[in-house]
Scaffold this motif. Sequence first.
Motif, PDB file in Angstrom:
ATOM      1  N   PRO A   1     -51.842 -60.657   7.054  1.00  0.00           N
ATOM      2  CA  PRO A   1     -50.695 -61.126   7.849  1.00  0.00           C
ATOM      3  C   PRO A   1     -49.392 -61.219   7.060  1.00  0.00           C
ATOM      4  CG  PRO A   1     -52.601 -62.530   8.226  1.00  0.00           C
ATOM      5  CD  PRO A   1     -52.947 -61.607   7.086  1.00  0.00           C
ATOM      6  N   VAL A   2     -49.488 -61.568   5.795  1.00  0.00           N
ATOM      7  CA  VAL A   2     -48.287 -61.659   4.963  1.00  0.00           C
ATOM      8  C   VAL A   2     -47.681 -60.269   4.797  1.00  0.00           C
ATOM      9  CG1 VAL A   2     -47.386 -62.267   2.678  1.00  0.00           C
ATOM     10  CG2 VAL A   2     -49.113 -63.722   3.773  1.00  0.00           C
ATOM     11  N   LEU A   3     -48.530 -59.284   4.507  1.00  0.00           N
ATOM     12  CA  LEU A   3     -48.025 -57.914   4.359  1.00  0.00           C
ATOM     13  C   LEU A   3     -47.507 -57.367   5.682  1.00  0.00           C
ATOM     14  CD1 LEU A   3     -50.652 -56.482   1.884  1.00  0.00           C
ATOM     15  CD2 LEU A   3     -48.264 -57.026   1.410  1.00  0.00           C
ATOM     16  N   GLN A   4     -48.142 -57.716   6.776  1.00  0.00           N
ATOM     17  CA  GLN A   4     -47.652 -57.278   8.091  1.00  0.00           C
ATOM     18  C   GLN A   4     -46.262 -57.852   8.360  1.00  0.00           C
ATOM     19  OE1 GLN A   4     -50.943 -58.638  10.488  1.00  0.00           O
ATOM     20  NE2 GLN A   4     -51.817 -56.578  10.614  1.00  0.00           N
ATOM     21  N   TRP A   5     -46.046 -59.088   7.942  1.00  0.00           N
ATOM     22  CA  TRP A   5     -44.738 -59.717   8.113  1.00  0.00           C
ATOM     23  C   TRP A   5     -43.672 -58.941   7.340  1.00  0.00           C
ATOM     24  CZ3 TRP A   5     -41.210 -62.160   4.860  1.00  0.00           C
ATOM     25  CH2 TRP A   5     -40.206 -62.888   5.496  1.00  0.00           C
ATOM     26  N   PHE A   6     -43.981 -58.587   6.087  1.00  0.00           N
ATOM     27  CA  PHE A   6     -43.030 -57.808   5.292  1.00  0.00           C
ATOM     28  C   PHE A   6     -42.807 -56.425   5.892  1.00  0.00           C
ATOM     29  CE2 PHE A   6     -44.091 -60.758   1.753  1.00  0.00           C
ATOM     30  CZ  PHE A   6     -42.794 -61.132   1.422  1.00  0.00           C
ATOM     31  N   ALA A   7     -43.858 -55.805   6.384  1.00  0.00           N
ATOM     32  CA  ALA A   7     -43.760 -54.447   6.944  1.00  0.00           C
ATOM     33  C   ALA A   7     -42.945 -54.420   8.225  1.00  0.00           C
ATOM     34  CB  ALA A   7     -45.159 -53.889   7.208  1.00  0.00           C
ATOM     35  N   ALA A   8     -42.847 -55.548   8.897  1.00  0.00           N
ATOM     36  CA  ALA A   8     -42.153 -55.600  10.186  1.00  0.00           C
ATOM     37  C   ALA A   8     -40.677 -55.963  10.073  1.00  0.00           C
ATOM     38  CB  ALA A   8     -42.853 -56.612  11.100  1.00  0.00           C
ATOM     39  N   ARG A   9     -40.194 -56.172   8.881  1.00  0.00           N
ATOM     40  CA  ARG A   9     -38.794 -56.590   8.734  1.00  0.00           C
ATOM     41  C   ARG A   9     -38.093 -55.758   7.676  1.00  0.00           C
ATOM     42  NH1 ARG A   9     -38.216 -60.349   4.303  1.00  0.00           N
ATOM     43  NH2 ARG A   9     -36.289 -61.074   5.232  1.00  0.00           N
ATOM     44  N   PRO A  10     -36.777 -55.677   7.803  1.00  0.00           N
ATOM     45  CA  PRO A  10     -36.031 -54.954   6.767  1.00  0.00           C
ATOM     46  C   PRO A  10     -36.077 -55.735   5.456  1.00  0.00           C
ATOM     47  CG  PRO A  10     -34.539 -55.914   8.396  1.00  0.00           C
ATOM     48  CD  PRO A  10     -35.929 -56.194   8.857  1.00  0.00           C
ATOM     49  N   GLY A  11     -35.996 -55.022   4.399  1.00  0.00           N
ATOM     50  CA  GLY A  11     -36.002 -55.668   3.096  1.00  0.00           C
ATOM     51  C   GLY A  11     -36.669 -54.790   2.066  1.00  0.00           C
ATOM     52  N   LEU A  12     -36.597 -55.229   0.829  1.00  0.00           N
ATOM     53  CA  LEU A  12     -37.108 -54.432  -0.276  1.00  0.00           C
ATOM     54  C   LEU A  12     -38.627 -54.264  -0.251  1.00  0.00           C
ATOM     55  CD1 LEU A  12     -34.861 -55.856  -3.128  1.00  0.00           C
ATOM     56  CD2 LEU A  12     -34.624 -53.683  -1.934  1.00  0.00           C
ATOM     57  N   GLN A  13     -39.342 -55.221   0.300  1.00  0.00           N
ATOM     58  CA  GLN A  13     -40.795 -55.147   0.294  1.00  0.00           C
ATOM     59  C   GLN A  13     -41.370 -54.379   1.485  1.00  0.00           C
ATOM     60  OE1 GLN A  13     -39.186 -58.033  -0.275  1.00  0.00           O
ATOM     61  NE2 GLN A  13     -39.677 -58.418  -2.385  1.00  0.00           N
ATOM     62  N   ARG A  14     -40.548 -53.970   2.411  1.00  0.00           N
ATOM     63  CA  ARG A  14     -41.038 -53.330   3.629  1.00  0.00           C
ATOM     64  C   ARG A  14     -41.877 -52.083   3.339  1.00  0.00           C
ATOM     65  NH1 ARG A  14     -37.644 -51.693   9.007  1.00  0.00           N
ATOM     66  NH2 ARG A  14     -39.442 -50.919  10.165  1.00  0.00           N
ATOM     67  N   THR A  15     -41.315 -51.141   2.611  1.00  0.00           N
ATOM     68  CA  THR A  15     -42.015 -49.881   2.340  1.00  0.00           C
ATOM     69  C   THR A  15     -43.277 -50.132   1.539  1.00  0.00           C
ATOM     70  OG1 THR A  15     -39.940 -48.672   2.432  1.00  0.00           O
ATOM     71  CG2 THR A  15     -41.791 -47.580   1.354  1.00  0.00           C
ATOM     72  N   SER A  16     -43.197 -50.974   0.542  1.00  0.00           N
ATOM     73  CA  SER A  16     -44.369 -51.287  -0.272  1.00  0.00           C
ATOM     74  C   SER A  16     -45.473 -51.900   0.586  1.00  0.00           C
ATOM     75  CB  SER A  16     -43.982 -52.239  -1.399  1.00  0.00           C
ATOM     76  OG  SER A  16     -45.113 -52.587  -2.148  1.00  0.00           O
ATOM     77  N   ALA A  17     -45.105 -52.819   1.459  1.00  0.00           N
ATOM     78  CA  ALA A  17     -46.095 -53.458   2.338  1.00  0.00           C
ATOM     79  C   ALA A  17     -46.718 -52.434   3.279  1.00  0.00           C
ATOM     80  CB  ALA A  17     -45.443 -54.585   3.139  1.00  0.00           C
ATOM     81  N   GLU A  18     -45.910 -51.552   3.830  1.00  0.00           N
ATOM     82  CA  GLU A  18     -46.431 -50.522   4.731  1.00  0.00           C
ATOM     83  C   GLU A  18     -47.447 -49.632   4.025  1.00  0.00           C
ATOM     84  OE1 GLU A  18     -42.638 -49.874   7.751  1.00  0.00           O
ATOM     85  OE2 GLU A  18     -42.776 -48.654   5.936  1.00  0.00           O
ATOM     86  N   TYR A  19     -47.104 -49.164   2.834  1.00  0.00           N
ATOM     87  CA  TYR A  19     -48.005 -48.271   2.102  1.00  0.00           C
ATOM     88  C   TYR A  19     -49.253 -49.000   1.595  1.00  0.00           C
ATOM     89  CZ  TYR A  19     -44.962 -44.257   2.387  1.00  0.00           C
ATOM     90  OH  TYR A  19     -44.218 -43.198   2.856  1.00  0.00           O
ATOM     91  N   THR A  20     -49.097 -50.243   1.205  1.00  0.00           N
ATOM     92  CA  THR A  20     -50.255 -51.020   0.767  1.00  0.00           C
ATOM     93  C   THR A  20     -51.237 -51.196   1.915  1.00  0.00           C
ATOM     94  OG1 THR A  20     -48.945 -52.181  -0.903  1.00  0.00           O
ATOM     95  CG2 THR A  20     -50.998 -53.238  -0.197  1.00  0.00           C
ATOM     96  N   LEU A  21     -50.725 -51.580   3.079  1.00  0.00           N
ATOM     97  CA  LEU A  21     -51.594 -51.749   4.248  1.00  0.00           C
ATOM     98  C   LEU A  21     -52.255 -50.434   4.646  1.00  0.00           C
ATOM     99  CD1 LEU A  21     -49.406 -54.186   6.357  1.00  0.00           C
ATOM    100  CD2 LEU A  21     -51.688 -54.676   5.415  1.00  0.00           C
ATOM    101  N   LYS A  22     -51.494 -49.356   4.612  1.00  0.00           N
ATOM    102  CA  LYS A  22     -52.029 -48.044   4.978  1.00  0.00           C
ATOM    103  C   LYS A  22     -53.182 -47.662   4.044  1.00  0.00           C
ATOM    104  CE  LYS A  22     -50.455 -43.244   5.687  1.00  0.00           C
ATOM    105  NZ  LYS A  22     -51.490 -42.542   4.970  1.00  0.00           N
TER     106      LYS A  22
END
Length: 120
Positions: free
Chosen positions: A89-110
């Motif tokens: 859920p923490v990574l999903q939160w980052f992936a759903a919003r603009p910011g520096l961690q967005r891309t990293s969170a998306e790729y980590t979850l993927k």
Amino acid sequence: MKMRNFQGASIEGLVQEYEQAAVAYGQALAAADHRAANRAHDRITGAYRELRSRAAAPHLLPLLKSENEYVRSIAAAHALEFAPEQGEPVLQWFAARPGLQRTSAEYTLKAWREGTLEFS
């Protein structure tokens, strides 16, 4: 804490080192200082490996509530290995919003969902 001191460190000391290194990593990225970022990443990895070797990685879970976004996102990525119901859920939160961690969170979850994520 030097890498060779991880084995002698307390669990609390390792968690503190992990947290401080994650903060330093974020600061280095913001300053575009790749050398400092690499050093901080090595500290994060060393502390995590030692915690994992002691079956103490769950001690990182309180960091999922850190005010520092780098601490939170890095701890969430590692939590996928031992507490995915808390890290995802923490990574999903980052992936759903603009910011520096967005891309990293998306790729980590993927990678995690595909079973290709390697934990260091």
